[in-house]
Design a protein around this motif. Structure first.
Motif, PDB file in Angstrom:
ATOM      1  N   ARG A 316       0.837  -1.211   0.000  1.00  0.00           N
ATOM      2  CA  ARG A 316       0.000   0.000   0.000  1.00  0.00           C
ATOM      3  C   ARG A 316       0.865   1.252   0.000  1.00  0.00           C
ATOM      4  N   SER A 317       1.949   1.214   0.761  1.00  0.00           N
ATOM      5  CA  SER A 317       2.869   2.357   0.799  1.00  0.00           C
ATOM      6  C   SER A 317       3.506   2.573  -0.569  1.00  0.00           C
ATOM      7  N   ALA A 318       3.887   1.481  -1.230  1.00  0.00           N
ATOM      8  CA  ALA A 318       4.496   1.582  -2.556  1.00  0.00           C
ATOM      9  C   ALA A 318       3.509   2.140  -3.566  1.00  0.00           C
ATOM     10  N   GLU A 319       2.260   1.667  -3.503  1.00  0.00           N
ATOM     11  CA  GLU A 319       1.245   2.154  -4.435  1.00  0.00           C
ATOM     12  C   GLU A 319       0.949   3.633  -4.209  1.00  0.00           C
ATOM     13  N   ALA A 320       1.016   4.084  -2.975  1.00  0.00           N
ATOM     14  CA  ALA A 320       0.714   5.476  -2.651  1.00  0.00           C
ATOM     15  C   ALA A 320       1.688   6.452  -3.298  1.00  0.00           C
ATOM     16  N   VAL A 321       2.912   5.983  -3.561  1.00  0.00           N
ATOM     17  CA  VAL A 321       3.898   6.869  -4.197  1.00  0.00           C
ATOM     18  C   VAL A 321       4.202   6.437  -5.631  1.00  0.00           C
ATOM     19  N   GLY A 322       3.433   5.472  -6.149  1.00  0.00           N
ATOM     20  CA  GLY A 322       3.622   5.050  -7.527  1.00  0.00           C
ATOM     21  C   GLY A 322       4.890   4.271  -7.775  1.00  0.00           C
ATOM     22  N   LEU A 323       5.383   3.570  -6.761  1.00  0.00           N
ATOM     23  CA  LEU A 323       6.612   2.796  -6.915  1.00  0.00           C
ATOM     24  C   LEU A 323       6.339   1.554  -7.755  1.00  0.00           C
ATOM     25  N   LYS A 324       7.261   1.214  -8.635  1.00  0.00           N
ATOM     26  CA  LYS A 324       7.124   0.044  -9.495  1.00  0.00           C
ATOM     27  C   LYS A 324       8.375  -0.835  -9.395  1.00  0.00           C
ATOM     28  N   ASP A 325       8.269  -2.028  -9.989  1.00  0.00           N
ATOM     29  CA  ASP A 325       9.417  -2.928 -10.109  1.00  0.00           C
ATOM     30  C   ASP A 325      10.028  -3.290  -8.755  1.00  0.00           C
ATOM     31  N   TYR A 326       9.182  -3.634  -7.813  1.00  0.00           N
ATOM     32  CA  TYR A 326       9.674  -3.967  -6.477  1.00  0.00           C
ATOM     33  C   TYR A 326       9.310  -5.379  -6.045  1.00  0.00           C
ATOM     34  N   ASP A 327       8.782  -6.186  -6.960  1.00  0.00           N
ATOM     35  CA  ASP A 327       8.309  -7.519  -6.577  1.00  0.00           C
ATOM     36  C   ASP A 327       9.427  -8.422  -6.048  1.00  0.00           C
ATOM     37  N   HIS A 328      10.666  -8.118  -6.419  1.00  0.00           N
ATOM     38  CA  HIS A 328      11.788  -8.940  -5.963  1.00  0.00           C
ATOM     39  C   HIS A 328      12.208  -8.605  -4.538  1.00  0.00           C
ATOM     40  N   LEU A 329      11.633  -7.570  -3.950  1.00  0.00           N
ATOM     41  CA  LEU A 329      12.040  -7.114  -2.617  1.00  0.00           C
ATOM     42  C   LEU A 329      11.153  -7.715  -1.539  1.00  0.00           C
ATOM     43  N   GLU A 330      11.729  -7.910  -0.358  1.00  0.00           N
ATOM     44  CA  GLU A 330      10.942  -8.332   0.789  1.00  0.00           C
ATOM     45  C   GLU A 330      10.149  -7.141   1.314  1.00  0.00           C
ATOM     46  N   PRO A 331       9.079  -7.364   2.084  1.00  0.00           N
ATOM     47  CA  PRO A 331       8.185  -6.273   2.492  1.00  0.00           C
ATOM     48  C   PRO A 331       8.885  -5.089   3.158  1.00  0.00           C
ATOM     49  N   CYS A 332       9.822  -5.364   4.053  1.00  0.00           N
ATOM     50  CA  CYS A 332      10.467  -4.240   4.757  1.00  0.00           C
ATOM     51  C   CYS A 332      11.254  -3.358   3.798  1.00  0.00           C
ATOM     52  N   ARG A 333      11.818  -3.928   2.759  1.00  0.00           N
ATOM     53  CA  ARG A 333      12.586  -3.137   1.799  1.00  0.00           C
ATOM     54  C   ARG A 333      11.657  -2.373   0.852  1.00  0.00           C
ATOM     55  N   ILE A 334      10.501  -2.948   0.560  1.00  0.00           N
ATOM     56  CA  ILE A 334       9.498  -2.202  -0.211  1.00  0.00           C
ATOM     57  C   ILE A 334       9.056  -0.977   0.582  1.00  0.00           C
ATOM     58  N   PHE A 335       8.778  -1.185   1.859  1.00  0.00           N
ATOM     59  CA  PHE A 335       8.346  -0.106   2.745  1.00  0.00           C
ATOM     60  C   PHE A 335       9.414   0.987   2.831  1.00  0.00           C
ATOM     61  N   HIS A 336      10.660   0.569   2.982  1.00  0.00           N
ATOM     62  CA  HIS A 336      11.791   1.505   3.065  1.00  0.00           C
ATOM     63  C   HIS A 336      11.915   2.292   1.760  1.00  0.00           C
ATOM     64  N   ALA A 337      11.784   1.599   0.633  1.00  0.00           N
ATOM     65  CA  ALA A 337      11.887   2.266  -0.672  1.00  0.00           C
ATOM     66  C   ALA A 337      10.778   3.286  -0.854  1.00  0.00           C
ATOM     67  N   ALA A 338       9.565   2.953  -0.419  1.00  0.00           N
ATOM     68  CA  ALA A 338       8.443   3.887  -0.552  1.00  0.00           C
ATOM     69  C   ALA A 338       8.670   5.145   0.289  1.00  0.00           C
ATOM     70  N   ARG A 339       9.222   4.981   1.465  1.00  0.00           N
ATOM     71  CA  ARG A 339       9.520   6.146   2.299  1.00  0.00           C
ATOM     72  C   ARG A 339      10.610   7.005   1.666  1.00  0.00           C
ATOM     73  N   LEU A 340      11.621   6.367   1.104  1.00  0.00           N
ATOM     74  CA  LEU A 340      12.660   7.118   0.400  1.00  0.00           C
ATOM     75  C   LEU A 340      12.058   7.962  -0.714  1.00  0.00           C
ATOM     76  N   VAL A 341      11.159   7.367  -1.501  1.00  0.00           N
ATOM     77  CA  VAL A 341      10.542   8.088  -2.616  1.00  0.00           C
ATOM     78  C   VAL A 341       9.772   9.301  -2.108  1.00  0.00           C
ATOM     79  N   ALA A 342       8.924   9.097  -1.098  1.00  0.00           N
ATOM     80  CA  ALA A 342       8.086  10.184  -0.597  1.00  0.00           C
ATOM     81  C   ALA A 342       8.919  11.362  -0.096  1.00  0.00           C
TER      82      ALA A 342
END
Length: 547
Positions: A316-342
């Motif tokens: 949900r965090s990734a979708e909120a910032v339009g992050l793509k190409d993250y399926d290879h990441l574990e949940p905590c790294r997806i979350f971290h990446a979404a925060r970096l983007v925002a």
């Protein structure tokens, strides 16, 4: 030859006779004894001072090293109204000499980074905190509007509604001032290889950082138009505030020290000199998202709450910032990446003169690992970037000035090593470029990085607070506060390898490889001890030569 006396002594000689040698010793006076003793003491003191000149014990020497600032010590530093005692001098001394316990970093860092003033009360900090949250949320709304406008413009172009030569539009941040037509720099990666999800940081420095060719680091208008195809976003202006998405829990209890502050965070007008075009933002957005999904995972053991985030929440965090190409990441790294983007998108609007350059995510990643609320992480990052932003200027004036200082330190400390660097045409110290740009982040472990940064921030906070050399001398063994502690540490890391460099290396490329291979092999406290020695012995000399 000698006068005889009643206490004559004699030495028996050969030949059966007795040969007498007569001595007379006058009893020494008390004054003579005292003078002799004082002279001996003075000689010992002189020898000691000569031997230890410049090697005054630093806060990080093994004999003086203490435990990090603890929660109990931290709470004891405040008065009843939540104000730091003695203007924060004791606080800075403790942080400067021992670092901060991980459990209170989120409370301490806003003071070190200038978000909260050292003389602020609890009530003042609470007011400022609420104000800063609203300012961050406003920036996020502006990001969403810009992304939405950019996506709609791209769809119209695809349908033929706008010609490819038409105006790309500009994003006006509630002002009538015109947008700049210049594209803010987007620096090429500090690594010549992409960071794979599990490979950590690359050891090689991109050759584009050494060739001095600005064109290799600039993205043109034509390039950024094409980048719109990579700029996706699922947010809308009606979406909830992104900052609320990242709160670790809605019921999180906050301590008095975190929830309050009067501060001296740089105002937006201090940085912003132009407004970004849609193309600017599309450029930044693309690079931010690439860097976010490649971010190192070393932070995970140090942030248990974020490491245990659920997959649903991460997505949900990734979708909120339009992050793509993250399926290879574990949940905590997806979350971290979404925060970096925002946060990085918000900063690109806040300081659009710099926008976003690769390497900035390296600086933000440790901050968001510590700060669990996005608006607090954002303003800490703003405070950090107040000085570090000069590392990301397209003209590289700030970087070259820092490299020049490292060169002067080495020249002043070790003329033999400096002459060797001159022979290799490496006296400009470009082999430490990466260390300067990302502040040792890739040469040190996560915990070592935080220790170094905390010490560096304490120095900078002392300077901001006007704690002068006379006051600081009582707590730092004569080493004055300096904005350039990092550069002294970088010079120290090179000097530690002087013998290897002089005897074995015959090109700058070899020295560069040696510097890049330091990762994981540095003793942070030994490095700081050596840096302290350089500050004590060279600071005034170097400062004078720069004036």
């Amino acid at each position: 030859m000698f006068a005889s006396g009643p206490d004559d002594s004699h030495i028996s000689g050969g030949g059966g006779g007795e040969r007498r040698l007569w001595f007379t010793a006058a009893p020494p006076s008390n004054l003579a004894v005292a003078v002799t003793a004082l002279a001996g003491l003075a000689l010992v003191v002189a020898l000691f001072l000569t031997a230890t000149r410049g090697r005054l014990k630093s806060p990080w020497s093994r004999r003086k090293r203490k435990h990090a600032l603890s929660p109990q010590q931290w709470r004891a530093l405040f008065t009843s109204d939540g104000k730091l005692r003695d203007g924060g001098v004791k606080f800075l001394k403790k942080v400067r000499s021992r670092g901060v316990d991980p459990s209170i970093r989120a409370e301490v860092w806003p003071f070190l980074l200038g978000v909260y003033d050292l003389n602020s009360t609890r009530e003042e900090r609470e007011i400022l905190r609420n104000q800063k949250r609203k300012e961050y949320e406003k920036l996020r709304r502006q990001c969403r509007r810009l992304i939405k406008h950019s996506n709609e413009s791209f769809k119209l172009k695809e349908c033929g509604g706008i010609s490819s030569d038409g105006d790309s539009g500009s994003f006006i941040l509630e002002t009538d001032s015109p947008s700049s037509e210049d594209v803010v720099s987007a620096r090429e990666s500090l690594s010549s290889q992409e960071r794979s999800p599990d490979s950590g940081y690359s050891e090689e420095l991109s050759s584009t950082l050494l060739d001095g060719n600005d064109s290799s680091r600039r993205i043109t208008n034509a390039d950024s138009s094409a980048l719109n195809t990579d700029s996706s976003d699922s947010e809308s202006s009606e979406d909830p505030e992104v900052s609320q998405t990242f709160n670790p829990s809605e019921s999180r209890e906050e301590s008095d020290s975190v929830t309050t502050s009067k501060g001296n965070t740089p105002s937006r007008t201090e940085f912003q000199s132009k407004f970004p075009t849609n193309e600017d933002f599309a450029t930044w957005q693309r690079i931010i998202r690439l860097d976010a999904v490649r971010a190192n995972s070393e932070w995970i053991p140090y942030s248990p709450s974020q490491a245990s985030v659920s997959e649903g929440r991460a997505r949900r965090s990734a979708e909120a910032v339009g992050l793509k190409d993250y399926d290879h990441l574990e949940p905590c790294r997806i979350f971290h990446a979404a925060r970096l983007v925002a946060i990085l998108e918000a900063y690109a609007l806040y300081d659009s003169e710099i926008g976003y350059c690769q390497g900035m995510s390296d600086l933000l990643s440790p901050i968001i690992a510590v700060m669990t609320e996005d608006h607090e992480a954002f303003w800490c990052f703003v405070g950090f970037m107040k000085k570090a932003r000069h590392n990301f200027r397209l003209d590289e004036v700030g970087i070259r000035k820092q490299l020049n200082l490292v060169s002067k330190i080495i020249k002043s400390k070790d003329s033999h090593l400096y002459r060797h660097l001159e022979k290799l045409q490496a006296e400009d110290c470009f082999f430490v470029y990466r260390m300067v740009v990302v502040l040792f982040r890739r040469e040190l472990t996560f915990e070592q990085t935080l220790c170094l940064w905390e010490v560096m921030w304490a120095d900078q906070a002392a300077i901001r607070a006007g704690i002068g050399k006379s006051a600081w001398s009582r707590i730092r063994q004569r080493a004055p506060p300096t904005d350039d502690l990092l550069l002294y540490a970088i010079a120290a890391s090179v000097l530690q390898r002087r013998k290897l460099i002089i005897e074995k290396y015959s090109s700058m490329d070899e020295i560069l490889r040696e510097c890049n291979s330091m990762s994981g092999h540095l003793d942070i406290w030994k490095l700081l001890d050596d840096a302290h020695h350089l500050v004590v012995t060279l600071h005034d000399k170097i400062k004078t030569s720069f004036q």
